[in-house]
Design a protein around this motif. Structure first.
Motif, PDB file in Angstrom:
ATOM      1  N   TRP B 220       1.724 -30.237  36.982  1.00 28.86           N
ATOM      2  CA  TRP B 220       1.828 -30.894  38.283  1.00 28.86           C
ATOM      3  C   TRP B 220       3.280 -30.823  38.756  1.00 28.86           C
ATOM      4  O   TRP B 220       4.210 -31.058  37.972  1.00 28.86           O
ATOM      5  N   ARG B 221       3.441 -30.528  40.039  1.00 33.96           N
ATOM      6  CA  ARG B 221       4.759 -30.546  40.658  1.00 33.96           C
ATOM      7  C   ARG B 221       4.918 -31.948  41.229  1.00 33.96           C
ATOM      8  O   ARG B 221       4.138 -32.375  42.074  1.00 33.96           O
ATOM      9  N   MET B 222       5.887 -32.700  40.757  1.00 31.63           N
ATOM     10  CA  MET B 222       6.003 -34.110  41.122  1.00 31.63           C
ATOM     11  C   MET B 222       6.207 -34.323  42.621  1.00 31.63           C
ATOM     12  O   MET B 222       5.570 -35.158  43.237  1.00 31.63           O
ATOM     13  N   ALA B 223       7.102 -33.536  43.230  1.00 28.31           N
ATOM     14  CA  ALA B 223       7.475 -33.787  44.622  1.00 28.31           C
ATOM     15  C   ALA B 223       6.288 -33.636  45.568  1.00 28.31           C
ATOM     16  O   ALA B 223       6.021 -34.505  46.393  1.00 28.31           O
ATOM     17  N   GLN B 224       5.547 -32.561  45.424  1.00 33.10           N
ATOM     18  CA  GLN B 224       4.434 -32.343  46.360  1.00 33.10           C
ATOM     19  C   GLN B 224       3.098 -32.775  45.794  1.00 33.10           C
ATOM     20  O   GLN B 224       2.091 -32.671  46.473  1.00 33.10           O
ATOM     21  N   ALA B 225       3.064 -33.221  44.549  1.00 30.17           N
ATOM     22  CA  ALA B 225       1.812 -33.552  43.872  1.00 30.17           C
ATOM     23  C   ALA B 225       0.827 -32.384  43.916  1.00 30.17           C
ATOM     24  O   ALA B 225      -0.373 -32.574  43.985  1.00 30.17           O
ATOM     25  N   THR B 226       1.350 -31.165  43.921  1.00 34.99           N
ATOM     26  CA  THR B 226       0.470 -29.999  43.800  1.00 34.99           C
ATOM     27  C   THR B 226       0.380 -29.646  42.326  1.00 34.99           C
ATOM     28  O   THR B 226       1.232 -30.036  41.528  1.00 34.99           O
ATOM     29  N   ASP B 227      -0.671 -28.939  41.964  1.00 35.80           N
ATOM     30  CA  ASP B 227      -0.816 -28.616  40.548  1.00 35.80           C
ATOM     31  C   ASP B 227      -1.251 -27.183  40.343  1.00 35.80           C
ATOM     32  O   ASP B 227      -1.668 -26.498  41.266  1.00 35.80           O
ATOM     33  N   MET B 228      -1.117 -26.720  39.115  1.00 34.85           N
ATOM     34  CA  MET B 228      -1.472 -25.345  38.774  1.00 34.85           C
ATOM     35  C   MET B 228      -2.065 -25.319  37.374  1.00 34.85           C
ATOM     36  O   MET B 228      -1.832 -26.221  36.570  1.00 34.85           O
ATOM     37  N   ARG B 229      -2.838 -24.279  37.137  1.00 35.17           N
ATOM     38  CA  ARG B 229      -3.504 -24.165  35.848  1.00 35.17           C
ATOM     39  C   ARG B 229      -3.235 -22.783  35.259  1.00 35.17           C
ATOM     40  O   ARG B 229      -3.342 -21.785  35.949  1.00 35.17           O
ATOM     41  N   MET B 230      -2.878 -22.733  33.986  1.00 32.44           N
ATOM     42  CA  MET B 230      -2.679 -21.463  33.301  1.00 32.44           C
ATOM     43  C   MET B 230      -3.760 -21.331  32.241  1.00 32.44           C
ATOM     44  O   MET B 230      -3.910 -22.201  31.391  1.00 32.44           O
ATOM     45  N   GLU B 268       3.406 -19.633  39.819  1.00 34.50           N
ATOM     46  CA  GLU B 268       2.144 -19.236  40.449  1.00 34.50           C
ATOM     47  C   GLU B 268       2.102 -17.735  40.711  1.00 34.50           C
ATOM     48  O   GLU B 268       3.017 -17.170  41.301  1.00 34.50           O
ATOM     49  N   GLY B 269       1.025 -17.144  40.272  1.00 33.22           N
ATOM     50  CA  GLY B 269       0.829 -15.716  40.519  1.00 33.22           C
ATOM     51  C   GLY B 269       1.651 -14.797  39.633  1.00 33.22           C
ATOM     52  O   GLY B 269       1.610 -13.579  39.785  1.00 33.22           O
TER      53      GLY B 269
END
Lengths: 326, 353
Positions: B220-230, B268-269
């Protein structure tokens, strides 16, 4: 050099049974009696157990859905964590007993041993032991699906409190158990008095030992009471099995009906294969392997067993028929 | 620093080390705050302390301080000793002289995970479904209960928050009210389906990474509350380690060092950076070096490697011996490396020489 205890898989016995059936009495006996073995016990109703023992672990049954698209793929998260913790002990033990709460579905416990790699590496599911209260079992069947499912999942059944019922009542209970699950070994007990060798280290989930259950496969081929919602279905055939068609059929069947199929196991005579093919499953999870070779001139036949809810026997038989060589 | 993995001569001489057989599985290891002592959490209930100087005499094995297994161990953020958690439900402060003082006790629960924050002097511990924070002054505050047992926890960079991993995601609690006497603000929840089994807050405070039951990594990216999965790991990733500059996140459960790039636009990517000798088995523990671009990796086969992300190579410090490495810890100056395994071998590698 002796094998290190770390690499040996510790057998795990799952103990189920309705509230008041006698699980706690049995656990107390296992923990307090002199049998020269050491067991770690994972309990849910902490405090009920009268024995103060540092190998008794209190667990909250934490049933986790796996985030992998498989709907009935649930595991006991607490069990994964506790087994990992127990393996860090210097003092090793001969086995682990997992007590489930009286109303728990044994599915997630059993599935944990099929799903989690760390648990699989360190432990092996030995058997599901269900304690049945002879006096109250028939009444419990009316109250919900739990008592019935616990019997359906069982490899070993302790038919307990037999001293509290008449021979007629007992026969009725035994008949009911056999109608739900004729493959479990029934031991009649009073006050959970049982030789522990009878319930521990059974290897009921060991693919290599599925053959030991073969006599049951043969003797229990009778027709069942068709009123049962949960029952077993066995299928046999002397014609060789087409492995590809079987895989496809079984895969689709478990995908579609896995939630209702509690246990399944089988020995297959695969077309052209020199060895038996054995498998065993809980809901959608399945383990399979090549078993012992067929002997020269031995009659090669396949046997399948399903225990589940609302099984359509004719449909299962037709499905398996389609997997056979013409 | 003399570690030079590009130098063939270095690759042929293994660094000196102290090795002791403790005869009990090692759950955790740590160097104390000033780096003079190293300690190992053992499966017999004892915390074995050794001088970081491998030429100094090793004291005898101490008696157990916990009832069962010592499950967690960190350097004491305020003293010269350590803090340990056990399956006896006790949280202990182990002084520089080895004496144990109880900080917290809840019988029937396991204290499985610990984190310590150097500047605030606070200690966080998991106690079943709840997390506790013991302040520098010794006050105990509870956070939770969470929806399941806390599977790991970590402090934010500044020590103002703790993040707890559990079934269904991560919960972040603000600790501000502890010092300022304010009411506790509601926690922030970062949801992702499934069970999260490991957690590390990035060293710059911007990301929280977890390993999941489904063999994935979630960030999770704290500032934007976006997340990613590996995805794509063959096993659960139970060890995560951010580099000191927060540019990379090292992950276990691969046969080679695997680092996700977090500088610039993030991972990402992009594929992860993978480098070094393919080891026997999978990495069970990874530990980024506290100051330089090195990383230590322990394998489930017992192999031990030291990697260099700049040179993109690694050396084998110890061959596979069948006993999985369970913990790694760098000394604060980065010249000492503590290693523990399932069998109970305690190793302290000295990279000075």
């Amino acid at each position: 050099m002796a094998p290190t205890p770390l690499s040996a898989q510790v057998p795990v016995t799952v103990l189920t049974g309705y509230l008041g059936a006698g699980k706690t009495t049995l656990l107390n006996r296992i923990l307090s009696e002199q049998h020269g073995k050491k067991y770690a016990v994972i309990v849910n109703e902490f405090g009920e157990l009268g024995v103060d023992n540092d190998l008794v672990v209190n667990a909250d049954e934490e049933v986790f859905e796996m985030n992998n698209g498989c709907i009935c793929c649930t595991v006991r998260g607490d069990l994964i964590r506790i087994i990992e913790g127990l393996m860090k002990r210097k003092d090793k033990f001969d086995g682990i007993l997992v007590e489930t709460t009286g109303l728990a579905d044994p599915g997630p416990v059993a599935q944990t041993f099929f799903t989690d790699d760390d648990v699989k590496a360190r432990t092996k599911l030995d058997a599901i032991v269900t304690v049945v209260d002879a006096k109250h079992f028939l009444g419990q069947l009316e109250q919900g699906s739990e008592a019935e499912e616990q019997v359906a999942f069982a490899d070993v059944i302790l038919l307990n409190k037999t001293d509290l019922v008449s021979p007629d009542e007992l026969a009725k209970v035994e008949g009911k158990i056999a109608a739900i699950n004729p493959y479990a070994r029934i031991h009649k007990t009073e006050k959970s008095q049982i030789d522990l060798a009878v319930i521990l280290d059974k290897g009921a989930f060991d693919l290599k030992r599925i053959l030991e259950f073969e006599p049951d496969f043969l003797t229990h081929g009778h027709d069942h009471d068709h009123e049962e919602e949960v029952k077993s279905q066995s299928i046999t055939s002397d014609r060789p099995v087409d492995p590809e068609r079987f895989q496809k059929w079984m895969g689709a069947l478990l995908q579609l009906r896995g939630g209702d199929i509690f246990r399944s196991k089988g020995i297959l005579a695969i077309d052209g294969a020199p060895r038996r093919y054995v498998y065993q499953g809980v809901h959608m999870m399945m383990d399979s392997d090549w078993g012992s070779p067929w002997k020269e001139g031995e009659k090669r036949s396949s046997k399948l067993v399903f225990i589940g809810r609302n099984l359509d026997g004719d449909n299962l038989k037709r499905g398996f028929e389609d997997c056979l060589k013409q | 620093m003399k570690i030079d993995l590009a130098n063939p001569a270095w690759r042929q001489t293994l660094p000196p080390a102290r090795s002791i057989a403790a005869d009990a599985p090692v759950a955790a290891c740590a160097f104390n705050r000033d780096g003079t002592t190293v300690a190992f959490a053992l499966g017999d209930g004892s915390v074995r302390r050794l001088p970081a100087d491998i030429t100094a005499a090793a004291p005898d094995a101490p008696p157990p301080v916990h009832g069962g297994v010592v499950l967690a161990l960190v350097a004491d953020p305020v003293g010269d000793g350590f803090v340990s958690g056990g399956d006896d439900g006790r949280l202990l402060r182990i002084g520089a002289d080895g004496t144990a003082t109880e900080l917290f006790n809840q019988k029937g629960k396991w204290i499985e995970h610990l984190a310590a924050h150097r500047t605030t002097g606070a200690i966080a511990a998991s106690v079943g479904k709840t997390a506790i924070v013991v302040t520098k002054a010794g006050e105990v505050r509870e956070f939770g209960p969470h929806q399941s047992t806390v599977a790991d926890l970590d402090f934010s960079k500044d020590g103002s928050r703790i993040a707890c991993a559990h079934y269904g995601g991560v919960t972040v609690w603000s600790l501000g009210h502890i010092t300022q006497g304010q009411a506790a603000p509601p926690p922030r929840r970062f949801a992702w389906r499934g069970s999260h089994v490991a957690l590390r807050w990035s060293t710059d405070g911007k990301f929280i990474a977890t390993g999941t039951q489904e063999n994935d990594i979630h960030v999770w990216r704290m500032a934007q509350a976006t997340d990613m999965r590996m995805q794509g790991y063959p096993a659960k990733v139970k060890s995560l380690s951010w580099t000191a500059d927060a540019r990379f996140l090292y992950t276990s459960s691969q046969p080679v060092f695997t680092a996700w790039p977090f500088s610039g636009k993030g991972p990402e990517g992009k594929p992860p950076l993978q480098f070094g000798e393919e080891g026997a088995g999978l990495l069970s523990v990874v530990a980024a070096h506290p100051t330089a671009e090195f990383v230590a990796g322990g394998y489930d086969s017992g192999e031990l490697q030291l990697g260099d992300i700049k040179a993109k190579r690694s050396v084998v410090l110890k061959m596979a011996d069948g006993s999985a490495i369970t913990c790694l810890a760098w000394s604060p100056d980065g010249f000492g490396l503590a290693v523990g395994n399932e069998r109970g071998d305690l190793l302290v590698v000295d990279l000075h020489r």
